[in-house]
Design a protein around this motif. Structure first.
Motif, PDB file in Angstrom:
ATOM      1  N   THR A   1      47.773  36.072  40.018  1.00 39.66           N
ATOM      2  CA  THR A   1      47.111  35.701  41.274  1.00 39.66           C
ATOM      3  C   THR A   1      45.867  34.851  41.058  1.00 39.66           C
TER       4      THR A   1
ATOM      5  N   GLY B   1      49.411  42.727  43.563  1.00 38.35           N
ATOM      6  CA  GLY B   1      48.123  43.196  44.059  1.00 38.35           C
ATOM      7  C   GLY B   1      48.284  44.355  45.018  1.00 38.35           C
TER       8      GLY B   1
ATOM      9  N   VAL C   1      39.275  40.405  40.656  1.00 36.97           N
ATOM     10  CA  VAL C   1      38.841  41.228  41.787  1.00 36.97           C
ATOM     11  C   VAL C   1      37.442  40.792  42.213  1.00 36.97           C
TER      12      VAL C   1
ATOM     13  N   ASN D   1      37.530  37.467  44.099  1.00 41.98           N
ATOM     14  CA  ASN D   1      38.072  37.616  45.458  1.00 41.98           C
ATOM     15  C   ASN D   1      37.113  38.364  46.368  1.00 41.98           C
TER      16      ASN D   1
ATOM     17  N   TYR E   1      43.600  46.099  43.147  1.00 43.43           N
ATOM     18  CA  TYR E   1      44.011  45.609  41.840  1.00 43.43           C
ATOM     19  C   TYR E   1      44.789  44.311  42.012  1.00 43.43           C
ATOM     20  N   LEU E   2      44.573  43.396  41.071  1.00 46.42           N
ATOM     21  CA  LEU E   2      45.260  42.109  41.076  1.00 46.42           C
ATOM     22  C   LEU E   2      45.739  41.782  39.667  1.00 46.42           C
ATOM     23  N   THR E   3      46.892  41.122  39.560  1.00 47.60           N
ATOM     24  CA  THR E   3      47.380  40.681  38.261  1.00 47.60           C
ATOM     25  C   THR E   3      46.882  39.273  37.967  1.00 47.60           C
TER      26      THR E   3
ATOM     27  N   GLY F   1      44.040  37.874  46.885  1.00 46.20           N
ATOM     28  CA  GLY F   1      43.055  38.961  46.976  1.00 46.20           C
ATOM     29  C   GLY F   1      42.272  38.926  48.270  1.00 46.20           C
TER      30      GLY F   1
ATOM     31  N   TYR G   1      53.848  34.297  47.882  1.00 43.27           N
ATOM     32  CA  TYR G   1      53.545  35.729  47.896  1.00 43.27           C
ATOM     33  C   TYR G   1      53.641  36.227  49.331  1.00 43.27           C
TER      34      TYR G   1
END
Length: 187
Positions: A123, A87, A153, A156, A118-120, A129, A17
């Motif tokens: 991740t 993210g 979220v 993280n 926001y995170l998918t 995050g 990433y």
């Protein structure tokens, strides 16, 4: 001979990433990403009309983020090696009205406010995050609001030193009625 570039494997540094600041041209991607994540976060709390209403304002939201980015605000984007957004995070020292009231009531002093975090699911087994947080604000004190169903979220945020403060707040006005928000603070 032309060597193909394989965007499915890690880079020469081992990275899968990368984080970059959003350009004005990314505004539509950011808004579309937010709407997709909202369906995951709030899908069990809101009906289709909520999402339809939010998505109907996409053009206005794109213009809003284009103007913010052109004025120098930074929205951080985490992408995978196939340029898929995984993210986002925006940090600011300008608090929303409800955040300003909360900060004053708890005498928290000067804090950044994390928004648009926001995170998918992609991740889940990464530190992307916490890296977004580190990139945006380093170790500085901050506040954010945990809303809906966002376990990635929350994880993280906790890994970055954020803890819940106060009781969850359940907004009484639409469209957020029924979606409690919990203040998460790092001092």
């Amino acid at each position: 001979m032309i060597w193909p570039f394989n965007r499915k494997t890690s880079t020469e540094t081992g990275a899968e990433y990368y984080i970059r600041d959003a350009a004005i041209a990314d505004a539509k991607t950011l808004v579309d990403f937010k709407h997709r994540i909202w369906r995951d976060m709030f899908g069990h709390l809101k009906d289709e009309a909520f999402f339809t209403q939010a998505e109907a304002t996409t053009d206005e939201q794109v213009k809003f983020w284009q103007s913010r980015i052109s004025r120098g605000d930074t929205v951080w984007m985490a992408e995978d090696l196939r340029d898929r957004l995984v993210g986002t995070l925006h940090a600011t020292t300008k608090h929303s009205e409800h955040t300003a009231e909360f900060v004053a009531a708890h005498a928290l002093g000067e804090l950044h406010e994390l928004r648009y975090f926001y995170l998918t699911a992609a991740t889940a087994e990464t530190t992307i995050g916490t890296e977004l947080i580190r990139t945006a604000i380093g170790d500085q004190p901050a506040i954010t609001w945990l809303m809906g169903h966002a376990p990635l979220v929350e994880t993280n945020l906790r890994q970055a030193g954020f803890e819940p403060l106060g009781e969850p707040i359940d907004p009484s006005d639409a469209p957020w009625k029924g979606i409690p928000r919990q203040a998460m603070v790092r001092q």
